[in-house]
Design a protein around this motif. Sequence first.
Motif, PDB file in Angstrom:
ATOM      1  N   LEU A  43      73.469  34.514  60.738  1.00  0.00           N
ATOM      2  CA  LEU A  43      74.529  33.976  61.598  1.00  0.00           C
ATOM      3  C   LEU A  43      73.985  33.511  62.945  1.00  0.00           C
ATOM      4  CD1 LEU A  43      77.546  33.462  62.071  1.00  0.00           C
ATOM      5  CD2 LEU A  43      77.748  35.825  62.853  1.00  0.00           C
ATOM      6  N   SER A  46      72.122  30.138  62.794  1.00  0.00           N
ATOM      7  CA  SER A  46      72.911  28.955  62.425  1.00  0.00           C
ATOM      8  C   SER A  46      72.966  27.866  63.498  1.00  0.00           C
ATOM      9  CB  SER A  46      74.333  29.381  62.041  1.00  0.00           C
ATOM     10  OG  SER A  46      75.130  28.260  61.753  1.00  0.00           O
ATOM     11  N   ASP A  89      86.364  32.411  56.671  1.00  0.00           N
ATOM     12  CA  ASP A  89      85.555  33.404  57.392  1.00  0.00           C
ATOM     13  C   ASP A  89      86.163  34.793  57.310  1.00  0.00           C
ATOM     14  OD1 ASP A  89      83.364  31.838  58.864  1.00  0.00           O
ATOM     15  OD2 ASP A  89      85.149  30.668  59.284  1.00  0.00           O
ATOM     16  N   TYR A 128      75.834  31.410  56.074  1.00  0.00           N
ATOM     17  CA  TYR A 128      75.771  31.467  57.536  1.00  0.00           C
ATOM     18  C   TYR A 128      74.585  30.688  58.092  1.00  0.00           C
ATOM     19  CZ  TYR A 128      79.567  34.812  57.513  1.00  0.00           C
ATOM     20  OH  TYR A 128      80.790  35.393  57.335  1.00  0.00           O
ATOM     21  N   ARG A 131      75.568  27.053  58.093  1.00  0.00           N
ATOM     22  CA  ARG A 131      76.940  26.868  58.562  1.00  0.00           C
ATOM     23  C   ARG A 131      77.125  25.590  59.369  1.00  0.00           C
ATOM     24  NH1 ARG A 131      81.483  29.914  59.117  1.00  0.00           N
ATOM     25  NH2 ARG A 131      82.856  29.258  60.792  1.00  0.00           N
TER      26      ARG A 131
END
Length: 203
Positions: A43, A46, A89, A128, A131
């Motif tokens: 994440l 990203s 999400d 992620y 993303r």
Amino acid sequence: MFLLCMYIALGFHKTSIVFLPAYWLVKIPLNSKRIFWVLILALLSSPFELYRLGGDLFSAIAPDDLSGAYTGYVDDRYYGTEVETGLNDIVKLFFIGILIKYDKEACEEVLWYEYMRNLAVTGLALFYFFRSNEIFAVRLPGAYMFFVTMFCMTNIVYATRDRARQILYIGFMTYLVAMFFYFGKGNGDKGSFTKDRYTNALW
């Protein structure tokens, strides 16, 4: 046998090549903490769009049609934008929470659960990581994301007991029914996955 399955899969869709590392990914030792940090790192990476750095490398090791498709989608006018934040999400956060919370119980109760869990975590991490590019975030993790819902969630329902099992079962069935109608009426028609329009490279 795995390579034979990969060859057949490529006949359906070229993006299935992303599943090739699965043979080795299933053997990586994971636990709840490692799952958490793998997804956090994916994440956090990203916004940097690190997948752009692999364009030249991918062009060197993959056939022209595959590498061309990859580089073409990097800045695609319609799909090269970031995935919108929303219900998708929230659902994924629920899945991640369940995977982490019930990892130990599922590993103890279900044979080969670790293999399926590793593939599911790979799918979430790819989602992620990519993303910032909608087409990559949807297409590339697809083969792995299947293991989140169809294997991991159902096996966790089996591994849990009493109230937890009831809640997870109701939640999973609600999601499954909702996705059936959402995909069938939306993405199914849009992607030509209907009975009268579907074709692939083999048939």
